[in-house]
Design an enzyme around this catalytic site. Sequence first.
Site, PDB file in Angstrom:
ATOM      1  N   ASP A   1       0.879  -1.169   0.000  1.00 35.59           N
ATOM      2  CA  ASP A   1       0.000   0.000   0.000  1.00 35.59           C
ATOM      3  C   ASP A   1       0.919   1.222   0.000  1.00 35.59           C
ATOM      4  O   ASP A   1       2.095   1.136   0.368  1.00 35.59           O
ATOM      5  CB  ASP A   1      -0.962  -0.013   1.194  1.00 35.59           C
ATOM      6  CG  ASP A   1      -2.166   0.893   0.937  1.00 35.59           C
ATOM      7  OD1 ASP A   1      -2.085   1.765   0.034  1.00 35.59           O
ATOM      8  OD2 ASP A   1      -3.192   0.742   1.625  1.00 35.59           O
TER       9      ASP A   1
HETATM   10  C1  BGC Z   1      -4.978   3.226  -0.122  1.00 35.39           C
HETATM   11  C2  BGC Z   1      -5.021   2.224  -1.262  1.00 35.39           C
HETATM   12  C3  BGC Z   1      -4.790   2.932  -2.567  1.00 35.39           C
HETATM   13  C4  BGC Z   1      -3.456   3.663  -2.490  1.00 35.39           C
HETATM   14  C5  BGC Z   1      -3.126   4.415  -3.751  1.00 35.39           C
HETATM   15  C6  BGC Z   1      -3.738   4.084  -0.158  1.00 35.39           C
HETATM   16  O1  BGC Z   1      -3.837   5.123   0.764  1.00 35.39           O
HETATM   17  O2  BGC Z   1      -5.053   2.563   1.108  1.00 35.39           O
HETATM   18  O3  BGC Z   1      -6.253   1.561  -1.271  1.00 35.39           O
HETATM   19  O4  BGC Z   1      -4.833   2.021  -3.614  1.00 35.39           O
HETATM   20  O5  BGC Z   1      -3.502   4.600  -1.438  1.00 35.39           O
HETATM   21  O6  BGC Z   1      -3.947   5.516  -3.885  1.00 35.39           O
END
Ligand code: BGC
Length: 740
Positions: free
Chosen positions: A233
């Site tokens: 993530d």
């Molecule tokens: C989120 C993810 C997301 C990623 C990219 C993170 O803060 O938890 O679900 O895909 O950001 O935007």
Amino acid sequence: MTQVFDVEHVLAELTLEEKASLTSGADFWHTQAVERAGVPGVMVSDGPHGLRKQAEAADHLGMGSSVPATCFPTAAALGSSWDVDLAHRVGEALGRETRANDVAVLLGPGVNIKRTPLCGRNFEYVSEDPVVAGELGTAIVRGIQSQGVGTSLKHFAANNQETDRMRVSADVDERTLREIYLPAFERVVRDAQPWTVMCAYNKVNGTYASEHHWLLTELLRDEWAFDGLVVSDWGAVHDRVPALAAGLDLQMPASGAGSDEAVVAAVRDGSLDEAVLDVAVRRVLRLVQRSQPGLAEAVTFDVDAHHALAREAAAAGSVLLKNDPVGGAPLLPLTGSFAVVGEFARTPRYQGAGSSQVNPTRLDDALTALGDVAFAPGFTIAGGPEGADDALLAGAVELARTAETVVVFLGLPGPDESEGYDRPRLGLPDNQVAALRAIAAVNPRIVVVLANGSAVAVSDWQDLAPAILETWLGGQAGGSAVADLLLGTRSPSGKLTETVPHRLEDTPAFGNFPGELGHVRYGEGVLVGYRWYDTRAMDVAFPFGHGLSYTTFAYDDIVATEASVSVRVTNTGTRAGAEVVQVYVRDPEASVLRPTRELKAFGKVALEPGESRTLTFELTRRDLSYWHTGLHRWVVEGGEFVVEVGASSRDIRGSVSIQVEGDPLWGALTSMSTIGEWFAHPVGGPLLQSMLTMPADMPPLDDSTRAMLGSMPAKVLVTFGMTDFTLADLDALVAKVATA
Ligand code: BGC
């Protein structure tokens, strides 16, 4: 034409520095390119219910703008359709838009379990039940990937809250992980092989998911045979070297100064095996490579057709919670005249906040879609101090007084539901409930339309509304879909994938959410969602699996064996409709706590009036089993099982009792194994028995003595002098059994 390269050839050519650089992003959304070796960078974008491709400034919190894309219903809404074919079609459309925008991977779907209605991101997740989340997740991944682009199954694992999400340790026992929080991931990985899996921010039992070797390697790859790439993530990696060693392949976004050097240094000083780095690099290269054919060929997408699909999906995912008769007939579908109250009718809430926020290609509102109707906003969405809405409220009451029927649009204010923090309350804002009460005082013919991303408390006010339609956050065509349902162009066919509880205090995680001092203890164990309410026989507002239609369905001819269940469903009403049939399993006598019922299969069937269809579902041994924490494997305990077929977890239409042969329940014996465990063992039992000589004058053992002895470790029995053999003899016996 993009050059397609040979992964092994490139890998052999790369310098150590280039390899290190490939395992983190080039920027916010791109993988690193190595031009010298002909390796391009590829772009990834959120996800999950629409493409959020950022054109300029990048952020992962949904703040910056993004290219227009169809905002499909959020997972909460799409999941409530229980329709795998529809989810597949939505996946295809998502994949098509991803590809049309030259993006290689869409970051979704999310299949985390809804542990509490307060999780700020529940709208992005499918269900409180792993079978529903796993089946729908599989369909979405297959649909997206059928278009030649990848997915990212997220957030692996035990990311069930937003509070302190970047640090908190989800403390979950082994059985609960296996039975509740992991199976949806397992099913999608095994059945759909997503191109990537995204590891969660949080820790799982004290270790960051990004550094969790058991999670990322032993479980995901060795056990489930995942062959794709693990991406972090955004910002979930705190130390790249242990992350790589644990099985994380790609850190996103770009890693910042010094980070590649740390990887290089670790290889040089021997603390990171270069072969481990090579494995990660190979997976990054493979991801880039497998996305090249899709990216090479330009495609477009049909904005109108995708909008129409979004409308169909929003309607299919809306749940008719109640439709009581008023004066002899239900209020829905609307037949006479009606007025509309509620700001949400013209200012729709259709998606949640955060990284999933899509810039829609267009936006339908229910008020316009319903045609020429009288309208009063009734309240401000933001709420505001007590009394601030008096004028709006008075206008709505005046309108309601003379209307035949009033359709009242209520919901959660946008800021209540977001990535990054959890919901402040279970209920609707006070000003909305006050408006509903004032309207009900002048007109009892009330239809409430709800817009919220996860369950809201309804028990304080639901008696005021004979009809309630839950629309969740239905995406850009949600407004027209609501009109379709209210006016009867379509019949509701969604069902709840999460229980609507009476009170926050009733919810399973209450008292163990959101945790304290860096830990959240999953104290409710396997009793999550309806498993909790049903096992504890608690009253709920609306049960899991519940949802009404404008027609009715009868179930008969239920037949079950340990391998299959079949049921005939008949549309007994006067309109076409679709029913979601649910199969639950119960083990009435078990040596461990088993939930009162657990969903194992479901199917949705569309039927014309009078039409019947027989649905058949497969049952596997796994469907009957629980995770045995002593043996560390799935175990079926023999005996009676009850297979139930129902229209909801509280509306069981028939059940069949079956007899099932159990799995062997023995593991390795030790001197601390109990007498009961020894006797259950096919080799150890007879051997021990032959060594136990009972005094001739000893009376036969009664049941309670047997039970007491049964739970006594063999070693203790010897130490008590209750045998005529020694501890050394016992050790020899253990060794003999082990080699038998
Ligand atoms: C989120 C993810 C997301 C990623 C990219 C993170 O803060 O938890 O679900 O895909 O950001 O935007």
